[in-house]
Motif scaffolding. Structure first.
Motif, PDB file in Angstrom:
ATOM      1  N   MET A   1       0.364 -38.410 -13.155  1.00  0.00           N
ATOM      2  CA  MET A   1       1.238 -38.971 -12.208  1.00  0.00           C
ATOM      3  C   MET A   1       1.776 -37.766 -11.846  1.00  0.00           C
ATOM      4  SD  MET A   1       4.196 -41.685 -12.672  1.00  0.00           S
ATOM      5  CE  MET A   1       5.547 -41.560 -11.759  1.00  0.00           C
ATOM      6  N   THR A   2       1.828 -37.767 -10.352  1.00  0.00           N
ATOM      7  CA  THR A   2       2.377 -36.350  -9.741  1.00  0.00           C
ATOM      8  C   THR A   2       3.917 -36.557  -9.697  1.00  0.00           C
ATOM      9  OG1 THR A   2       0.329 -36.063  -8.457  1.00  0.00           O
ATOM     10  CG2 THR A   2       2.615 -35.143  -7.547  1.00  0.00           C
ATOM     11  N   GLN A   3       4.484 -35.431 -10.031  1.00  0.00           N
ATOM     12  CA  GLN A   3       6.136 -35.428 -10.050  1.00  0.00           C
ATOM     13  C   GLN A   3       6.472 -35.009  -8.661  1.00  0.00           C
ATOM     14  OE1 GLN A   3       8.561 -33.860 -13.210  1.00  0.00           O
ATOM     15  NE2 GLN A   3       6.604 -33.609 -14.366  1.00  0.00           N
ATOM     16  N   THR A  24      10.757 -32.184 -19.403  1.00  0.00           N
ATOM     17  CA  THR A  24      10.370 -32.590 -20.989  1.00  0.00           C
ATOM     18  C   THR A  24       8.697 -33.144 -20.905  1.00  0.00           C
ATOM     19  OG1 THR A  24      11.233 -34.800 -20.554  1.00  0.00           O
ATOM     20  CG2 THR A  24      12.643 -33.505 -21.528  1.00  0.00           C
ATOM     21  N   ARG A  25       8.380 -33.421 -19.771  1.00  0.00           N
ATOM     22  CA  ARG A  25       7.041 -33.929 -19.125  1.00  0.00           C
ATOM     23  C   ARG A  25       6.122 -32.953 -19.210  1.00  0.00           C
ATOM     24  NH1 ARG A  25       6.808 -37.668 -14.212  1.00  0.00           N
ATOM     25  NH2 ARG A  25       4.514 -37.442 -14.849  1.00  0.00           N
ATOM     26  N   ASP A  26       4.761 -32.826 -19.501  1.00  0.00           N
ATOM     27  CA  ASP A  26       3.974 -31.829 -19.281  1.00  0.00           C
ATOM     28  C   ASP A  26       3.831 -31.406 -17.770  1.00  0.00           C
ATOM     29  OD1 ASP A  26       3.226 -31.313 -22.006  1.00  0.00           O
ATOM     30  OD2 ASP A  26       1.657 -32.887 -21.819  1.00  0.00           O
ATOM     31  N   PRO A  27       3.939 -30.093 -17.500  1.00  0.00           N
ATOM     32  CA  PRO A  27       3.960 -29.504 -16.177  1.00  0.00           C
ATOM     33  C   PRO A  27       2.634 -29.792 -15.487  1.00  0.00           C
ATOM     34  CG  PRO A  27       4.230 -27.697 -17.739  1.00  0.00           C
ATOM     35  CD  PRO A  27       4.350 -29.052 -18.570  1.00  0.00           C
ATOM     36  N   GLU A  28       2.488 -30.140 -14.300  1.00  0.00           N
ATOM     37  CA  GLU A  28       1.545 -30.280 -13.543  1.00  0.00           C
ATOM     38  C   GLU A  28       1.348 -29.222 -12.583  1.00  0.00           C
ATOM     39  OE1 GLU A  28       1.326 -33.840 -11.319  1.00  0.00           O
ATOM     40  OE2 GLU A  28       2.274 -35.099 -13.288  1.00  0.00           O
ATOM     41  N   PRO A  29      -0.097 -28.688 -11.932  1.00  0.00           N
ATOM     42  CA  PRO A  29      -0.130 -27.420 -11.596  1.00  0.00           C
ATOM     43  C   PRO A  29       0.335 -27.540 -10.164  1.00  0.00           C
ATOM     44  CG  PRO A  29      -2.133 -28.152 -12.401  1.00  0.00           C
ATOM     45  CD  PRO A  29      -1.169 -29.411 -12.687  1.00  0.00           C
ATOM     46  N   THR A  63       4.242 -21.992 -18.016  1.00  0.00           N
ATOM     47  CA  THR A  63       3.448 -22.126 -16.816  1.00  0.00           C
ATOM     48  C   THR A  63       3.628 -21.075 -15.764  1.00  0.00           C
ATOM     49  OG1 THR A  63       5.365 -23.520 -15.937  1.00  0.00           O
ATOM     50  CG2 THR A  63       3.624 -24.800 -17.390  1.00  0.00           C
ATOM     51  N   TRP A  64       4.672 -20.225 -15.795  1.00  0.00           N
ATOM     52  CA  TRP A  64       4.675 -19.281 -14.910  1.00  0.00           C
ATOM     53  C   TRP A  64       3.867 -18.193 -14.902  1.00  0.00           C
ATOM     54  CZ3 TRP A  64       8.671 -20.149 -10.905  1.00  0.00           C
ATOM     55  CH2 TRP A  64       9.404 -21.454 -11.068  1.00  0.00           C
ATOM     56  N   GLY A  65       3.276 -17.989 -15.973  1.00  0.00           N
ATOM     57  CA  GLY A  65       2.522 -16.797 -16.066  1.00  0.00           C
ATOM     58  C   GLY A  65       2.950 -16.385 -17.008  1.00  0.00           C
ATOM     59  N   ARG A  66       2.470 -14.799 -17.213  1.00  0.00           N
ATOM     60  CA  ARG A  66       2.697 -13.891 -18.206  1.00  0.00           C
ATOM     61  C   ARG A  66       4.219 -13.427 -18.458  1.00  0.00           C
ATOM     62  NH1 ARG A  66       2.585  -8.590 -19.369  1.00  0.00           N
ATOM     63  NH2 ARG A  66       2.174  -7.814 -17.252  1.00  0.00           N
ATOM     64  N   ASP A  67       4.735 -13.289 -19.624  1.00  0.00           N
ATOM     65  CA  ASP A  67       6.140 -12.878 -19.609  1.00  0.00           C
ATOM     66  C   ASP A  67       6.114 -11.411 -18.981  1.00  0.00           C
ATOM     67  OD1 ASP A  67       6.474 -14.990 -21.340  1.00  0.00           O
ATOM     68  OD2 ASP A  67       6.361 -13.772 -23.222  1.00  0.00           O
ATOM     69  N   ALA A  68       7.315 -11.321 -18.404  1.00  0.00           N
ATOM     70  CA  ALA A  68       7.646 -10.006 -17.934  1.00  0.00           C
ATOM     71  C   ALA A  68       8.281  -9.225 -19.322  1.00  0.00           C
ATOM     72  CB  ALA A  68       8.613 -10.093 -16.713  1.00  0.00           C
ATOM     73  N   ASP A  69       7.873  -7.852 -19.140  1.00  0.00           N
ATOM     74  CA  ASP A  69       8.368  -7.147 -20.198  1.00  0.00           C
ATOM     75  C   ASP A  69       9.904  -7.205 -20.394  1.00  0.00           C
ATOM     76  OD1 ASP A  69       5.849  -6.437 -20.557  1.00  0.00           O
ATOM     77  OD2 ASP A  69       6.017  -4.360 -19.532  1.00  0.00           O
ATOM     78  N   PHE A  70      10.662  -7.251 -19.407  1.00  0.00           N
ATOM     79  CA  PHE A  70      12.142  -7.176 -19.935  1.00  0.00           C
ATOM     80  C   PHE A  70      12.602  -8.591 -20.195  1.00  0.00           C
ATOM     81  CE2 PHE A  70      11.661  -8.520 -15.267  1.00  0.00           C
ATOM     82  CZ  PHE A  70      12.273  -9.419 -15.146  1.00  0.00           C
ATOM     83  N   PHE A  71      11.806  -9.524 -20.269  1.00  0.00           N
ATOM     84  CA  PHE A  71      12.398 -10.862 -21.063  1.00  0.00           C
ATOM     85  C   PHE A  71      11.869 -10.745 -22.625  1.00  0.00           C
ATOM     86  CE2 PHE A  71      12.049 -12.720 -16.633  1.00  0.00           C
ATOM     87  CZ  PHE A  71      13.364 -13.071 -16.727  1.00  0.00           C
ATOM     88  N   LEU A  72      11.000  -9.832 -23.017  1.00  0.00           N
ATOM     89  CA  LEU A  72      10.635  -9.708 -24.280  1.00  0.00           C
ATOM     90  C   LEU A  72      11.633  -8.972 -25.102  1.00  0.00           C
ATOM     91  CD1 LEU A  72       6.997  -9.035 -23.658  1.00  0.00           C
ATOM     92  CD2 LEU A  72       7.885 -11.085 -24.363  1.00  0.00           C
ATOM     93  N   PRO A  73      12.007  -9.374 -26.268  1.00  0.00           N
ATOM     94  CA  PRO A  73      13.102  -8.667 -27.273  1.00  0.00           C
ATOM     95  C   PRO A  73      12.773  -6.985 -27.226  1.00  0.00           C
ATOM     96  CG  PRO A  73      12.319 -10.760 -28.287  1.00  0.00           C
ATOM     97  CD  PRO A  73      11.273 -10.540 -27.185  1.00  0.00           C
ATOM     98  N   GLU A  74      11.446  -6.946 -27.487  1.00  0.00           N
ATOM     99  CA  GLU A  74      11.295  -5.026 -27.484  1.00  0.00           C
ATOM    100  C   GLU A  74      11.601  -4.560 -26.131  1.00  0.00           C
ATOM    101  OE1 GLU A  74       7.317  -7.361 -27.255  1.00  0.00           O
ATOM    102  OE2 GLU A  74       9.121  -7.599 -28.449  1.00  0.00           O
TER     103      GLU A  74
END
Length: 79
Positions: A1-3, A24-29, A63-74
């Motif tokens: 079901m489309t949101q 809380t629902r599974d994201p749709e493309p 769902t937004w894609g790969r983590d940006a480096d500045f969001f990673l703890p290291e």
């Protein structure tokens, strides 16, 4: 079901408030693609009134894609 969701400009030039999504629902493309496009156009997307657990937050974030480096703890630079 489309949101379906409602987009309201935060200011004339910057940001959008998005209502009607349930993270809380599974994201749709299609909605995720629309949100990504909105972020690129408006630079800020606010999705208020969400009560998500950690798992739902991570699922939505991925769902937004790969983590940006500045969001990673290291990638954090203290001081």
């Amino acid at each position: 079901m489309t949101q379906f969701f409602i987009m309201t400009p935060l200011t004339p030039a910057l940001g959008t408030i998005v209502t009607g999504l349930d993270l809380t629902r599974d994201p749709e493309p299609a909605p995720i693609s629309a949100l990504i496009g909105l972020l690129h156009r408006r630079a800020l997307v606010v999705i208020p009134d969400q009560t998500t657990d950690d798992a739902a937050q991570v699922r939505f974030g991925k769902t937004w894609g790969r983590d940006a480096d500045f969001f990673l703890p290291e990638g954090c630079q203290d001081g």
